[in-house]
Design a protein around this motif. Sequence first.
Motif, PDB file in Angstrom:
ATOM      1  N   THR A 103    -101.419 -17.628 -15.056  1.00 53.87           N
ATOM      2  CA  THR A 103    -102.162 -16.445 -14.576  1.00 53.87           C
ATOM      3  C   THR A 103    -103.004 -15.799 -15.554  1.00 53.87           C
ATOM      4  O   THR A 103    -102.330 -15.499 -16.657  1.00 53.87           O
ATOM      5  N   TRP A 104    -104.021 -15.024 -15.223  1.00 51.95           N
ATOM      6  CA  TRP A 104    -104.713 -14.192 -16.457  1.00 51.95           C
ATOM      7  C   TRP A 104    -103.670 -12.897 -16.498  1.00 51.95           C
ATOM      8  O   TRP A 104    -103.805 -12.363 -17.641  1.00 51.95           O
ATOM      9  N   GLU A 105    -103.196 -12.356 -15.371  1.00 54.38           N
ATOM     10  CA  GLU A 105    -102.316 -11.053 -15.308  1.00 54.38           C
ATOM     11  C   GLU A 105    -101.048 -11.344 -16.458  1.00 54.38           C
ATOM     12  O   GLU A 105    -100.788 -10.772 -17.464  1.00 54.38           O
ATOM     13  N   GLY A 106    -100.728 -12.675 -16.172  1.00 53.97           N
ATOM     14  CA  GLY A 106     -99.383 -13.224 -17.088  1.00 53.97           C
ATOM     15  C   GLY A 106     -99.711 -13.309 -18.663  1.00 53.97           C
ATOM     16  O   GLY A 106     -98.961 -12.768 -19.469  1.00 53.97           O
ATOM     17  N   LEU A 107    -101.034 -13.800 -18.727  1.00 51.69           N
ATOM     18  CA  LEU A 107    -101.615 -13.854 -20.307  1.00 51.69           C
ATOM     19  C   LEU A 107    -101.498 -12.630 -20.776  1.00 51.69           C
ATOM     20  O   LEU A 107    -101.096 -12.371 -22.021  1.00 51.69           O
ATOM     21  N   VAL A 108    -102.040 -11.461 -20.073  1.00 56.37           N
ATOM     22  CA  VAL A 108    -102.275 -10.022 -20.600  1.00 56.37           C
ATOM     23  C   VAL A 108    -100.838  -9.629 -20.823  1.00 56.37           C
ATOM     24  O   VAL A 108    -100.510  -9.089 -22.150  1.00 56.37           O
ATOM     25  N   LEU A 109     -99.821  -9.718 -19.853  1.00 54.34           N
ATOM     26  CA  LEU A 109     -98.538  -9.398 -20.103  1.00 54.34           C
ATOM     27  C   LEU A 109     -97.730  -9.942 -21.252  1.00 54.34           C
ATOM     28  O   LEU A 109     -97.328  -9.202 -21.957  1.00 54.34           O
ATOM     29  N   ALA A 110     -98.119 -11.205 -21.340  1.00 58.23           N
ATOM     30  CA  ALA A 110     -97.357 -12.028 -22.261  1.00 58.23           C
ATOM     31  C   ALA A 110     -97.833 -11.221 -23.868  1.00 58.23           C
ATOM     32  O   ALA A 110     -97.032 -11.192 -24.665  1.00 58.23           O
ATOM     33  N   GLY A 111     -99.053 -11.269 -24.036  1.00 54.49           N
ATOM     34  CA  GLY A 111     -99.570 -10.901 -25.103  1.00 54.49           C
ATOM     35  C   GLY A 111     -99.095  -9.428 -25.383  1.00 54.49           C
ATOM     36  O   GLY A 111     -98.527  -9.079 -26.800  1.00 54.49           O
ATOM     37  N   LYS A 112     -99.059  -8.587 -24.556  1.00 47.83           N
ATOM     38  CA  LYS A 112     -98.589  -7.096 -24.756  1.00 47.83           C
ATOM     39  C   LYS A 112     -97.007  -7.119 -25.231  1.00 47.83           C
ATOM     40  O   LYS A 112     -96.748  -6.564 -26.173  1.00 47.83           O
ATOM     41  N   MET A 113     -96.294  -7.900 -24.570  1.00 52.21           N
ATOM     42  CA  MET A 113     -94.818  -8.134 -24.654  1.00 52.21           C
ATOM     43  C   MET A 113     -94.709  -8.607 -26.101  1.00 52.21           C
ATOM     44  O   MET A 113     -93.854  -8.179 -26.910  1.00 52.21           O
TER      45      MET A 113
END
Lengths: 267, 278
Positions: A103-113
């Motif tokens: 998911t796009w949200e997952g990608l953003v969250l993964a990047g942030k983490m």
Amino acid sequence: MLKDITLGQYFPIDSPMHRLDPRTKLILLVLHIVAIFLANNAITCGLVTALTLLVMLLSRVPLATYLRGLKPILFVIVFTAVLNIFLTAGTKIELFGYQTPMTWEGLVLAGKMALRLVLLIFASAALTYTTSPIALTDGIEKLLSPFAKLGLPTFELAMMMSIAIRFIPTLIEETDKIMKAQKARGADFESGSLIRRVKALAPMLIPLFISAFRRADDLAVAMESRCYQGGNRRTRLNEIHFAGIDLGATCIFLLFFAVTVALRFLL
Amino acid sequence: MIKTEHLRYAYNAAESEELKFVLDDIDFSVSAGEFVAVLGHNGCGKSTLAKHFNGLLLPSGGTVYVSGMDTKNETYYWDIRKSVGMVFQNPDNQIVATVVEEDVAFAPENLGVPSEEIRKRVDEALKTVDMYALRRHAPHLLSGGQKQRVAIAGVIAMEPKCIVFDEPTAMLDPKGRREVIDTILKLKNEKHMTVVLITHYMEEAVKADRVVVMHKGKIVMNDVPKKVFSEVKQLKNLGLDVPQVTELCYLLNKAGCSLPNDILTVEECADELERLLQ
Ligand SMILES: Nc1ncnc2c1ncn2[C@@H]1O[C@H](COP(=O)(O)OP(=O)(O)O)[C@@H](O)[C@H]1O
Ligand SMILES: [Mg+2]
């Protein structure tokens, strides 16, 4: 193999970061870590990244060294990133017309983490690369000194910590040597059931402990012959003190921190 | 400088079992500026004796004086500690800090010397042992000889009048051994320090002003190196070696040559052999 472990490796060079009071560095590191975890949007993430990079640049420690420090936790970073990408709910990513479980949200969250973890490692490495263990334990001792009045043996704790750090490489080297010696006599540390392997460690741990006790004994005698008498009237080669440069660094960090907090809650 | 009178010592002094004296009636003295070597078989009490010189151990019987101060007198405790420094066998086990100069600073820090003065002492001590260039290095990455020289610098920074070396070269390779012995000789000759050197290497003992031989807690020989080493037979009986050239001359004499029996160095030996052959 065991020698590859580098723990809080100090870089004995001169830089603005080296000149900071260890207390300043410790407190600002805590402040910066809080900021890293508060940062949640593009601007705040950019701010904490910029500040971390500035600190790394000012430390004059080669970038390659910082990157090497990432190696041990690379797995954790990748693992959490993958989990985040696949398990976060949101709009699915489409690739070549197919819907993927990502998911796009997952990608953003993964990047942030991932960014947070990397910045965390870089920031703490900037502290340990630029502060000798003695200066660090001095700093911790001084920071804890209010508790000394309550009976906390701060000096002794600091001394224990710096001696422990001092002996890490020595004991690692020794472990290596004993392991090789036992292997040469046919000891097998790597095969068999778990219980068997734990049992196989005994002939390694026993000589290691005996030697560690002997070292402790020798060290105590050597320290006593060099007039060691506890902390009451001890002075320091490099007396730590809060100077102009510390004030400057504190101001910069506080400013960044205030802006990060403000932007996080306002945007 | 250091003087012991009828010194006796037993490790089990507190227990009721029969006392076994590790040191038995030792009369030992070192005068200021002197270089004394102590020889003896393993376990004969050399380290035990050395630990009496700065009050690490207190005598069970007899007295130890350091610059006239009785080590049993508590008022002199720190004065004695700082006037007699000690260097031990294993360099790894006497280094306390993770940066060379911070380790050298340990003793003056303990004594409460002001920072600027510590800086001066540390720099000077490191220059004396020729380790100034490596002052910011991590000790665990140095060679054995270098580590031992850092340990010596750590003692010099305390500014003692006398340094006791307890087998400082026993764990070193030949190169490290040379470095350490050269440093010791430099301390004696240039800094006029009093030196007590406990050793197993006869070639090191030869360089001393006086050699003391211990056996089972007693002093059995005490003379200039030439005299001590001419007693080849007695030394062999005590389980000790003599310098190789001395042994060579001893054997040649036994075989009928007439060489002096107090030859200690290769040069002397070569000269004498040349004279003999002419
Ligand atoms: N801490 C100790 N407790 C009891 N006995 C000891 C201790 N240290 C040494 N000894 C004994 O004292 C004797 C002399 O030891 P030491 O002075 O270390 O000899 P050296 O240095 O000449 O080899 C030895 O027999 C040894 O076993
Ligand atoms: Mg000994």
